[in-house]
Design a protein around this motif. Structure first.
Motif, short mmCIF file in Angstrom:
data_model
loop_
_atom_site.label_atom_id
_atom_site.label_comp_id
_atom_site.label_asym_id
_atom_site.label_seq_id
_atom_site.Cartn_x
_atom_site.Cartn_y
_atom_site.Cartn_z
N GLU A 249 0.75 -1.15 -0.01
CA GLU A 249 -0.26 0.08 0.11
C GLU A 249 0.75 1.29 -0.06
OE1 GLU A 249 -3.57 -2.00 2.39
OE2 GLU A 249 -2.92 -0.11 3.20
N GLN A 250 1.76 1.28 0.84
CA GLN A 250 2.89 2.46 1.00
C GLN A 250 3.40 2.58 -0.47
OE1 GLN A 250 5.21 2.60 4.55
NE2 GLN A 250 3.28 2.17 5.92
N ASN B 69 2.33 6.57 -6.98
CA ASN B 69 1.50 7.48 -7.38
C ASN B 69 1.91 8.86 -7.20
OD1 ASN B 69 -1.01 7.80 -8.42
ND2 ASN B 69 -2.20 6.91 -6.84
N SER B 70 2.51 9.43 -5.95
CA SER B 70 2.79 10.97 -5.69
C SER B 70 4.04 11.16 -6.62
CB SER B 70 2.91 11.16 -4.26
OG SER B 70 4.11 10.34 -3.84
N LEU C 122 -6.36 1.67 -4.15
CA LEU C 122 -5.28 2.35 -3.72
C LEU C 122 -4.74 3.27 -4.58
CD1 LEU C 122 -3.03 -0.63 -2.63
CD2 LEU C 122 -4.63 0.50 -0.98
N THR C 123 -5.38 3.25 -6.02
CA THR C 123 -4.75 4.14 -7.14
C THR C 123 -5.75 4.35 -8.16
OG1 THR C 123 -2.89 4.57 -8.47
CG2 THR C 123 -3.27 2.25 -7.93
N VAL D 272 2.47 1.84 -3.21
CA VAL D 272 1.68 2.13 -4.34
C VAL D 272 1.64 3.64 -4.36
CG1 VAL D 272 -0.78 2.17 -5.29
CG2 VAL D 272 0.61 -0.07 -4.79
N LYS D 273 1.02 4.27 -2.84
CA LYS D 273 1.12 5.55 -2.78
C LYS D 273 2.39 6.37 -3.17
CE LYS D 273 -2.84 4.97 0.17
NZ LYS D 273 -3.06 4.43 1.33
N ARG D 274 3.46 5.80 -2.70
CA ARG D 274 4.78 6.54 -3.04
C ARG D 274 4.89 6.75 -4.48
NH1 ARG D 274 9.69 3.32 -0.54
NH2 ARG D 274 11.48 4.60 -1.86
#
Ligand code: FNR
Length: 356
Positions: free
Chosen positions: A139-140, A146-147, A219-220, A142-144
């Motif tokens: 999860e972390q 993404n940003s 998540l994205t 994917v968020k990383r």
């Protein structure tokens, strides 16, 4: 040393790298049947050129997932690129940017997603994801990405466990301790079960299944591309689960041995998908004519894995650029000699498949 075709880079890399590192890159699973078949299968596909078509101007450019690219070849995710040369993923990512092609960063890269994003093309930098047993790490990650502006998530689905690679076992192959998997560094304390080879395969979640696609989508908003699909059944499921693309791949023959060459199953997948999402392929692309054949059968773009390692071993970023320029020139020639002025003129009538 004159580099004329990709095989010249391969020969150079074989001489340059240690036996254990060469074997790790070159290796396939079990008897390496699928790895070798990936290459062989291209040789039984024959081209049917159309002539007298004014090919004084040939345009190799294309668009994938909305990004305009100079030619339909991308860099497949391969881990541990700094084993080939210290430039590692930074060198290959810079070469991709210079060539304006798609670049896929591996989860198992030796540079961080931040470092790679800083040098990557903003048009088509994708991130390849392995889903970990500790889902919070995924999860972390994917968020990383993404940003950081990565444009697509390539989810590799053919590695619930690692294939059995004979040479690596014989060589007691281990990733040298000076190389770190930078994307996983932040999670070091959570990854208590890193395998002794350093390959990190025992942290991948073998329970990952179709029902988890929805979780990834939650998540994205990035397009999700499944890498490793080989059958019409799974292609249909991929479409039904709302993903945006498929990479037909057998992991360069490193996972399940005894599967068809990817170019052999490409048409099955393309027919099942019926144009609803983009289909790409990798495995055994070594010539401009291979790219042309894959596009004729329906791939929107192809990816290359091992040849990028050879380019890195030859001359880092410059070596990868040289290699890509050669492949691009070969593809240009193949298009011209087949009577295709643009990618849209490449179709199924261009190839005939003979029995192996
Ligand atoms: C790979 N491949 C791969 N795939 C992936 O999804 N994540 C990864 O980290 C890796 N790592 C990796 C390392 C090495 C050394 C190799 C050779 C391959 C598979 C890769 O993305 C691709 O599917 C194949 O390499 C394509 O076949 P060719 O071009 O090598 O014949």
């Amino acid at each position: 040393m004159s580099m004329i075709c990709l095989a010249d880079f391969e020969a150079f890399a074989k001489r340059r790298l240690s036996t254990a590192v060469w074997d790790f890159y070159a290796g396939g699973a079990d008897d390496c049947e699928s790895r070798d078949r990936n290459l062989l299968a291209f040789k039984r596909i024959y081209l049917r050129p159309r002539l007298l078509r004014d090919v004084s101007m040939v345009d190799t450019s294309t668009i994938i997932q909305g990004s305009a690219l100079s030619f339909p070849v991308g860099i497949a995710p391969t881990g541990f690129q700094s084993l080939a040369c210290p430039d590692g993923e930074i060198g290959s990512a810079k070469a991709a940017k210079a060539m304006n092609i798609c670049y896929v960063t591996s989860t198992l890269a030796t540079y961080s997603v931040e470092e790679i994003a800083a040098v990557s093309t903003s048009a088509c930098n994708w991130f390849q994801l392995y889903v970990f047993k500790k889902r919070v790490i995924t999860e972390q990650l994917v968020k990383r990405v993404n940003s950081l502006g990565y444009k697509s998530l390539v989810v590799t689905v053919d590695l619930p466990f690692i294939g059995k690679r004979r040479q690596d076992i014989l060589n007691h192959f281990k990733i040298p301790t000076h190389l770190t998997l930078k994307n996983l560094e932040a999670f070091k304390n959570d990854l208590d079960s890193l395998d002794k080879s350093g390959l990190c395969t025992d942290i991948i979640d073998p329970s990952f299944s179709w029902k988890d696609i929805q979780w990834l989508q939650s998540l994205t908003d990035l397009p999700i591309i499944l890498k490793g699909i080989l059958t019409r059944e799974d292609a249909e499921l991929a479409v039904r689960h709302g993903v945006q693309g498929i990479i037909v791949s057998n992991h360069g023959g490193r996972q399940l041995d005894g599967v068809h060459a990817t170019i052999e199953v490409l048409s099955e997948v393309v027919e099942a998908v019926k144009g609803r999402i983009e289909v790409y392929m990798d495995g055994g692309i070594r010539r401009g004519t291979d790219v042309l054949k894959a596009l004729a059968i329906g791939a929107k773009c192809v990816f290359i894995g091992r040849p990028i390692i050879w380019g890195l071993a030859y001359k880092g970023e410059e070596g990868v650029k040289d290699l890509l320029q050669i492949l691009k020139a070969e593809f240009h020639t193949a298009m011209a000699l087949s009577g295709c002025k643009s990618i849209s003129e490449i179709d199924r009538s261009l190839v005939q498949v003979a029995k192996l």
